[in-house]
Motif scaffolding. Structure first.
Motif, PDB file in Angstrom:
ATOM      1  N   PHE A  66       0.853  -1.182   0.000  1.00  0.00           N
ATOM      2  CA  PHE A  66       0.000   0.000   0.000  1.00  0.00           C
ATOM      3  C   PHE A  66       0.893   1.237   0.000  1.00  0.00           C
ATOM      4  O   PHE A  66       1.777   1.361   0.844  1.00  0.00           O
TER       5      PHE A  66
ATOM      6  N   LYS B  14       0.656  -7.429  -5.560  1.00  0.00           N
ATOM      7  CA  LYS B  14      -0.208  -6.291  -5.844  1.00  0.00           C
ATOM      8  C   LYS B  14       0.361  -5.022  -5.225  1.00  0.00           C
ATOM      9  O   LYS B  14       0.899  -5.049  -4.114  1.00  0.00           O
TER      10      LYS B  14
ATOM     11  N   ILE C 254      -1.174  -1.302  -4.285  1.00  0.00           N
ATOM     12  CA  ILE C 254      -2.381  -0.492  -4.151  1.00  0.00           C
ATOM     13  C   ILE C 254      -1.956   0.904  -3.727  1.00  0.00           C
ATOM     14  O   ILE C 254      -1.373   1.093  -2.661  1.00  0.00           O
TER      15      ILE C 254
ATOM     16  N   TYR D 123      -0.616  -3.183 -10.541  1.00  0.00           N
ATOM     17  CA  TYR D 123      -0.705  -1.886  -9.861  1.00  0.00           C
ATOM     18  C   TYR D 123      -2.036  -1.222 -10.187  1.00  0.00           C
ATOM     19  O   TYR D 123      -2.463  -1.222 -11.343  1.00  0.00           O
ATOM     20  N   GLN D 124      -2.687  -0.656  -9.154  1.00  0.00           N
ATOM     21  CA  GLN D 124      -3.845   0.202  -9.385  1.00  0.00           C
ATOM     22  C   GLN D 124      -3.838   1.341  -8.370  1.00  0.00           C
ATOM     23  O   GLN D 124      -3.363   1.176  -7.241  1.00  0.00           O
TER      24      GLN D 124
ATOM     25  N   TYR E 224      -6.134   4.383  -6.432  1.00  0.00           N
ATOM     26  CA  TYR E 224      -7.493   4.689  -5.982  1.00  0.00           C
ATOM     27  C   TYR E 224      -7.514   6.087  -5.391  1.00  0.00           C
ATOM     28  O   TYR E 224      -6.540   6.523  -4.777  1.00  0.00           O
TER      29      TYR E 224
ATOM     30  N   TYR F 116     -13.383   0.446 -12.661  1.00  0.00           N
ATOM     31  CA  TYR F 116     -12.201   1.232 -12.301  1.00  0.00           C
ATOM     32  C   TYR F 116     -12.037   2.419 -13.248  1.00  0.00           C
ATOM     33  O   TYR F 116     -11.885   3.563 -12.816  1.00  0.00           O
TER      34      TYR F 116
ATOM     35  N   ILE G 278     -11.201  -1.779  -4.120  1.00  0.00           N
ATOM     36  CA  ILE G 278     -10.142  -2.597  -3.536  1.00  0.00           C
ATOM     37  C   ILE G 278     -10.712  -3.916  -3.023  1.00  0.00           C
ATOM     38  O   ILE G 278     -10.051  -4.959  -3.061  1.00  0.00           O
TER      39      ILE G 278
END
Length: 225
Positions: A9, A77, A79, A142-143, A145, A200, A223
């Motif tokens: 994160f 991942k 985030i 990867y994303q 938010y 998304y 998420i």
């Protein structure tokens, strides 16, 4: 190699980790969760542009890898959670006025120098577009938010300039409220008055329009999808 896979994160400040850390570690309990606290907005740091942002983020991941002796295969991942800071509003909605610090409202921004904020918005907007279109960083999914106008606005319902001390107190209280209650947090973050509906991409398309990047919105619920 770590026995558990690692979820990274990336957040802006310690209060972000304080508010969300326990919740995310509970939700991702089958994985190992590591927070990277940037102590500021990485998209606005010196020498960061749309051309260099992926490299800068990867440097943070490499630092975590080295510190904990992870291998590349340990990561599953990334985030990234950011504030929108009204970045997509029209320049005409930035009001030049005699204020010491930038002030955010749901229909405009007050700033001492409107041109500086307009330039900031353009730069950050370009970087956020690059990031939201990036599916992987160094091979790791990867994303990114958003919280609009910021995390405190979304979580606590008031758009104001909180001090670091106030942020920490609110974050600790928020974490205590949802400790062991990740389902209740998901229900909260799915509330129709804050959750932007859609995929998304659709949520990002929405937040880029009109004054939406100043209003109380988030797509963090994705998420947990």
């Amino acid at each position: 190699m770590s026995e558990k896979k690692v979820v990274i994160f990336i957040v802006e400040g310690p209060s972000d980790e304080a508010a969300l850390g326990t919740i995310m570690k509970e939700y991702f309990s089958s994985n190992e969760v590591q927070f990277i606290v940037m102590h500021g907005d990485i998209t606005l740091k010196d020498c960061v542009s749309s051309a260099t942002i992926l490299k800068k983020i990867n440097e943070q991941i490499e630092s975590v890898k080295s510190r904990y002796r992870y291998s590349q295969d340990d990561f599953i991942k990334i985030i990234h959670i950011v504030d929108t800071d009204g970045v997509y509003i029209a320049d005409t909605d930035i009001v030049e006025t005699d204020v010491k610090e930038i002030q955010y409202y749901e229909d405009h921004i007050d700033a001492k120098c409107a041109n500086i904020i307009a330039e900031r918005n353009k730069r950050k907007g370009d970087i956020l577009y690059k990031l939201r279109k990036t599916g992987k960083i160094n091979g790791i999914p990867y994303q990114i938010y958003f919280n609009s106008c910021n995390l405190e606005h979304v979580l606590y319902g008031e758009l104001k300039d909180y001090s670091d001390e106030e942020k920490q107190i609110l974050s600790d209280d928020f974490a205590d409220r949802y400790d062991g209650k990740v389902g209740e947090f998901v229900e909260f973050i799915l509330s129709p008055n804050i959750a932007v509906q859609g995929t998304y991409q659709k949520t990002w398309d929405y937040i880029e329009k009109e004054l939406n990047s100043l209003k109380r919105h988030t797509n963090m619920h994705l998420i947990f999808g």
